[in-house]
Design a protein around this motif. Sequence first.
Motif, PDB file in Angstrom:
ATOM      1  N   SER A  51      42.932 -19.458 -53.566  1.00  0.00           N
ATOM      2  CA  SER A  51      42.864 -19.017 -52.279  1.00  0.00           C
ATOM      3  C   SER A  51      41.710 -18.663 -51.575  1.00  0.00           C
ATOM      4  O   SER A  51      40.953 -17.606 -51.387  1.00  0.00           O
ATOM      5  N   GLU A  53      39.530 -16.781 -49.317  1.00  0.00           N
ATOM      6  CA  GLU A  53      39.823 -15.735 -48.109  1.00  0.00           C
ATOM      7  C   GLU A  53      38.805 -15.195 -47.390  1.00  0.00           C
ATOM      8  O   GLU A  53      39.266 -14.749 -46.127  1.00  0.00           O
ATOM      9  N   CYS A 251      39.014 -17.936 -60.055  1.00  0.00           N
ATOM     10  CA  CYS A 251      39.429 -16.971 -60.050  1.00  0.00           C
ATOM     11  C   CYS A 251      40.575 -17.356 -61.664  1.00  0.00           C
ATOM     12  O   CYS A 251      41.098 -17.903 -61.937  1.00  0.00           O
ATOM     13  N   CYS A 252      41.465 -16.335 -61.810  1.00  0.00           N
ATOM     14  CA  CYS A 252      41.835 -15.041 -61.126  1.00  0.00           C
ATOM     15  C   CYS A 252      41.444 -13.570 -62.114  1.00  0.00           C
ATOM     16  O   CYS A 252      40.486 -13.188 -62.732  1.00  0.00           O
ATOM     17  N   ARG A 256      36.599 -11.821 -61.617  1.00  0.00           N
ATOM     18  CA  ARG A 256      36.344 -13.084 -60.512  1.00  0.00           C
ATOM     19  C   ARG A 256      35.272 -13.887 -60.393  1.00  0.00           C
ATOM     20  O   ARG A 256      34.695 -12.592 -60.670  1.00  0.00           O
ATOM     21  N   SER A 281      40.641  -7.034 -58.295  1.00  0.00           N
ATOM     22  CA  SER A 281      41.171  -6.516 -56.571  1.00  0.00           C
ATOM     23  C   SER A 281      39.780  -6.746 -56.062  1.00  0.00           C
ATOM     24  O   SER A 281      40.204  -5.885 -54.529  1.00  0.00           O
ATOM     25  N   SER A 283      38.004  -8.786 -53.535  1.00  0.00           N
ATOM     26  CA  SER A 283      38.402  -9.613 -52.445  1.00  0.00           C
ATOM     27  C   SER A 283      36.869 -10.685 -52.366  1.00  0.00           C
ATOM     28  O   SER A 283      35.802 -10.442 -52.333  1.00  0.00           O
ATOM     29  N   TYR A 284      37.202 -12.073 -52.274  1.00  0.00           N
ATOM     30  CA  TYR A 284      36.528 -13.206 -52.457  1.00  0.00           C
ATOM     31  C   TYR A 284      35.345 -12.818 -51.110  1.00  0.00           C
ATOM     32  O   TYR A 284      33.201 -12.708 -51.176  1.00  0.00           O
ATOM     33  N   ALA A 285      35.466 -12.045 -50.213  1.00  0.00           N
ATOM     34  CA  ALA A 285      34.894 -11.303 -48.565  1.00  0.00           C
ATOM     35  C   ALA A 285      33.602 -11.014 -49.413  1.00  0.00           C
ATOM     36  O   ALA A 285      32.554 -10.562 -48.645  1.00  0.00           O
ATOM     37  N   THR A 286      34.310  -9.892 -50.076  1.00  0.00           N
ATOM     38  CA  THR A 286      33.518  -8.753 -50.560  1.00  0.00           C
ATOM     39  C   THR A 286      32.198  -9.514 -51.832  1.00  0.00           C
ATOM     40  O   THR A 286      31.419  -8.824 -51.477  1.00  0.00           O
TER      41      THR A 286
END
Length: 300
Positions: A51, A53, A251-252, A256, A281, A283-286
Amino acid sequence: MRKLSGIFLVGLCVGAIGAVAITIGHGAVRPPRASAATEAVTTMSESARPSPEPTPTPSAPPKETPQETPKESAKEQPPSKVDAAELDRLVAGGEVSAVVFDRQSGAATLSVHADRAYTSASLVKLLIALTVLDRGGPTADVQRMLSRSDDDLASRFWSAYGGPAIVTAWAKKIGLGGTRAPADPGRWGDTRITAKDVVKIYQYVLAHAPAAIMSALRAATERGSDGFRQYFGIPDAAGGRPWAVKQGWSCCAPTRMLHTSGVLGEDDRYIVVVLTEHPASVSYATASKRVTAVVSALLG
């Protein structure tokens, strides 16, 4: 940790240390760990998708517009240093491997955890592309698979052109000592790779492969076919320098993978490979920002 230094990007210097290097889906089988490697295994299947992010999937498909290549060389910069421990801190709780290879001098200017093993995610598509083009397959589809990181095309090619044999054949031909075919023959993203081996793949592509492969990497779209933003790492950190990339993400649980790889600078002078593994834990953004921060550190 010892300090690393070395020249990178038209006179940029970064440190080098040796030893130990770096789409999707839920892994059912965990391949054996490489000695001294601590990373967990994530996998990729033909049906699973992450998904995305970082930003929502756009309502209209992304335009496949090749990036413009700057005509002027990057300005000379003073020498800089990067510490291996600093790279580790940038991927807190995870793993990072990085190699910078200067094609002009013929040597790596930086090598951190270069032999550490990771699941490849979409980086294995480079080997798939080499196989398909070697056998006269459809060039346009190969380019789309690479530039948009199209998983459906990768799965089709994987099934039609030999599956795991694709990996083993190229590992033998190029001398990829740390690359292994997936334990589950249907899960191409479970292929095991190292940063050192990915550099070797790029050396082969630049010297021997059809130009269509590098053309596709120069035309990498901002979003992959699944809507994931794939300009993290090298593209976001390039600062106006010309680049060409193949990215990877998967992922997952429990981790990741986010990988950035490609060439950077005038005349494709530098091969840059950064492989990373992050806790689920994160996120993809981080995680994307962390990978970009690693590349920025390499550029000084």
